[in-house]
Motif scaffolding. Structure first.
Motif, PDB file in Angstrom:
ATOM      1  N   ASN A   1     -80.592  39.202 100.403  1.00 15.60           N
ATOM      2  CA  ASN A   1     -81.211  38.379 101.501  1.00 15.60           C
ATOM      3  C   ASN A   1     -81.360  37.002 101.187  1.00 15.60           C
ATOM      4  O   ASN A   1     -81.852  36.529 100.276  1.00 15.60           O
ATOM      5  N   GLY A   2     -80.374  36.167 101.904  1.00 16.62           N
ATOM      6  CA  GLY A   2     -80.326  34.664 101.819  1.00 16.62           C
ATOM      7  C   GLY A   2     -79.707  34.578 100.501  1.00 16.62           C
ATOM      8  O   GLY A   2     -79.264  33.271 100.283  1.00 16.62           O
ATOM      9  N   LYS A   3     -78.996  35.330  99.897  1.00 16.40           N
ATOM     10  CA  LYS A   3     -78.390  34.992  98.445  1.00 16.40           C
ATOM     11  C   LYS A   3     -76.726  34.695  98.885  1.00 16.40           C
ATOM     12  O   LYS A   3     -75.999  35.353  99.861  1.00 16.40           O
ATOM     13  N   LYS A   4     -76.268  33.731  97.956  1.00 19.10           N
ATOM     14  CA  LYS A   4     -75.006  33.274  98.258  1.00 19.10           C
ATOM     15  C   LYS A   4     -74.177  34.092  97.459  1.00 19.10           C
ATOM     16  O   LYS A   4     -74.187  34.134  96.277  1.00 19.10           O
ATOM     17  N   ILE A   5     -73.158  34.715  97.983  1.00 21.09           N
ATOM     18  CA  ILE A   5     -72.245  35.662  97.415  1.00 21.09           C
ATOM     19  C   ILE A   5     -70.663  35.106  97.622  1.00 21.09           C
ATOM     20  O   ILE A   5     -70.546  34.886  98.937  1.00 21.09           O
ATOM     21  N   SER A   6     -70.041  34.741  96.529  1.00 20.20           N
ATOM     22  CA  SER A   6     -68.547  34.219  97.098  1.00 20.20           C
ATOM     23  C   SER A   6     -67.721  35.290  96.810  1.00 20.20           C
ATOM     24  O   SER A   6     -67.770  36.247  95.802  1.00 20.20           O
ATOM     25  N   PHE A   7     -66.766  35.307  97.777  1.00 19.83           N
ATOM     26  CA  PHE A   7     -65.730  36.513  97.891  1.00 19.83           C
ATOM     27  C   PHE A   7     -64.319  35.642  97.707  1.00 19.83           C
ATOM     28  O   PHE A   7     -63.795  34.703  98.119  1.00 19.83           O
ATOM     29  N   LEU A   8     -63.869  36.039  96.477  1.00 19.88           N
ATOM     30  CA  LEU A   8     -62.302  35.577  95.953  1.00 19.88           C
ATOM     31  C   LEU A   8     -61.420  36.728  96.514  1.00 19.88           C
ATOM     32  O   LEU A   8     -61.497  37.887  96.186  1.00 19.88           O
TER      33      LEU A   8
END
Ligand code: NAD
Ligand code: UGA
Length: 466
Positions: free
Chosen positions: A329-336
């Motif tokens: 929740n609210g965490k930033k997750i980067s998709f490559l």
């Protein structure tokens, strides 16, 4: 009609565009016209800057540049192109039905039937019709039925000539295919039609690689080839979970079994799940056909390939959530990566879409970077799922054109496409810019996990113990 001089191809998509460009390149004596209802797509194929053609494939712009305007043409005038051609390829989309009988499994043949009716209406002379689209076995009989009743006396031969190119390697696959498959009637007219198409391909493909069969074998072989390939991916993916529990390493297992010449090394690369417009659609279609004939065991056997693939995508997303202390929740997750595989801008059925959807349910903030997929496509894919509004998708997902920016301040990175460039990034720089502990979930087993660990990352590569 043995020497073909004019070809029309209905459908200027990922198959029609590249296949016809290759035929035009290899056969300068044949005029090839690719037609489509989609004006924007045709305009893009005709863009004076050949780098703007609508399909990204390594080497394709060079092929198009050589033939376009010489003997390769792209047009929206479907009737005119059908009328003048001796051979008409049908290369339109055949997606899974989203309504009515067979919903979710059968192929939607609406566009195929429309093509057949249009050919029937327009044709004034005899033609060879070539099924290039992937079709359920026995579709040729429906096309034939429609064409037989034109009322103007034209004669048609229907051939099945499925396409085996894979996206990302389309140009190499078309230039030197393992085989070309042509199915036709056993009648004298059928054999003459087969020969006419063999002669086209024989301009660059060794004759022994051109296989001829009856129509039904050809139609079924295409579905079967995709089912076998996808089954290998699901088979290796089914073992990733077991590897993670037992400290076996899926890469080592794949190498160990793949060196058995009876098994072979290809299509044993573990992943977050296969995507692409065809594997799922074609297997579902095979399952549907088997059920239609009352073959429950056959249907259940192939359906398991899809069940395993869905499980793999969900499992990957759940694992991320678990490793991020059970909340994103609210965490930033980067998709490559967003494309369904490297070297293509195609995103259809990409695992990334489903992983994103799962994480968005848990209120994650996703930042996406893909070297070739445009921002609008990413939002289209999420909106198309219909799970949330387009405003909600825009709020939950940002598309960023720079991979370093996309990873800045992130709690975790998910590698979802195996783009080569990801391996060459300055991973120390990325690590320094992330929140700690910095985690990488490598859904493609692409990155050097030991090197990343030495920088300080916590790494979970699919099918290996973290
Ligand atoms: P696509 O959606 O990229 O292209 C299909 C095109 O056909 C679209 O541009 C659409 O506008 C056009 N079209 C539909 N109906 C039309 C009509 N009546 N008249 C004119 N144009 C029409 O699809 P694709 O990926 O090229 O796939 C086409 C077929 O080839 C499918 O059956 C697919 O299963 C099969 N196939 C695809 C691949 C692949 O790598 N994408 C490989 C092998 C086989
Ligand atoms: C596939 C077939 O390979 C083609 O022969 C066929 O013509 C085409 O489908 C079609 O009918 O559309 P494509 O879907 O373009 O081609 O790409 P693949 O290379 O087969 O990859 C499909 C998916 O499986 C991708 O998501 C890929 O990443 C995944 N994959 C593939 C794995 O996860 N592991 C592997 O070892 C191989």
């Amino acid at each position: 009609m043995s020497q073909i001089t004019k070809i029309c191809c209905i459908g200027a998509g990922y198959v029609g565009g590249p296949t016809m460009a290759m035929i035009a390149k290899k056969c300068p004596h044949i005029k090839v016209t690719v037609v489509d209802l989609n004006e924007q797509r045709i305009a893009a194929w005709n863009d004076p800057d050949v780098e703007n053609i609508p399909v990204y494939e390594p080497g394709l712009s060079e092929v198009v540049a050589e033939a376009r305007g010489r003997n390769l043409f792209f047009s929206t005038d479907v009737d005119a192109a059908i009328d003048e051609a001796e051979m008409v390829f049908i290369s339109v989309n055949t997606p899974t039905k989203t309504y009515g009988a067979g919903k979710g499994q059968a192929a939607d043949l609406k566009w195929i039937e429309l093509c057949a009716r249009q050919i029937a209406r327009v044709s004034k002379d005899n033609k060879i019709i070539v099924e290039k689209s992937t079709l359920p076995v026995r579709t040729a009989s429906a096309i034939k039925d429609i064409l037989m009743h034109t009322g103007n006396g034209s004669q048609f031969q229907i051939l099945s000539n499925p396409e085996f190119l894979a996206e990302g390697t389309a140009v190499e696959d078309l230039d030197a295919p393992d085989r070309v498959l042509i199915g036709g009637d056993s009648t004298a007219e059928g054999q003459t039609a087969i020969q006419a198409l063999v002669d086209v391909y024989a301009n660059w493909i060794p004759r022994e690689r051109i296989l001829t069969t009856n129509v039904w074998s050809s139609e079924l072989s295409k579905l079967t080839a995709n089912a076998f390939l996808a089954q290998r991916v699901s088979s290796i993916n089914s073992l990733t979970e077991l590897c993670e529990k037992t400290e076996a390493d899926i890469n080592e297992v794949a190498r160990a079994i793949g060196t058995d010449s009876r098994i072979g090394p290809k299509f044993l690369k573990a992943s977050v799940g296969f995507g692409g417009s065809c594997f799922q659609k074609d297997i579902l279609n095979l399952v549907y056909i088997a059920r239609t004939y009352g073959l429950q065991e056959v249907a259940d056997y192939w359906e398991q390939v899809i069940i395993m693939n869905d499980h793999q995508k969900k499992r990957f997303a759940n694992q991320m959530i678990r490793e991020l202390y059970n909340t994103v929740n609210g965490k930033k997750i980067s998709f490559l990566g967003w494309a369904f595989k490297k070297d293509t801008n195609d995103t259809r059925e990409s695992a990334a879409i489903y992983v994103a959807d799962h994480l968005l349910h848990e209120q994650a903030q996703i930042m996406v970077y893909d070297p070739k997929v445009l921002e609008g496509q990413i939002y289209f894919d999420l909106d198309y799922l219909g799970t949330r509004t387009s405003e909600e998708n825009k709020k939950g997902v940002s598309v960023i054109n720079d991979p370093y920016e996309a990873c800045k301040g992130a709690h975790a990175i998910a590698v979802l496409t195996e783009w080569d460039e990801f391996k060459d990034y300055d991973w120390q720089k990325i690590y320094d810019s992330m929140l700690k502990p910095a985690k990488i979930f490598d859904g493609r087993n692409l990155l050097d996990a030991n090197k990343l660990r030495s920088i300080g990352f916590i790494v979970q590569s699919i099918g290996t113990k973290s």
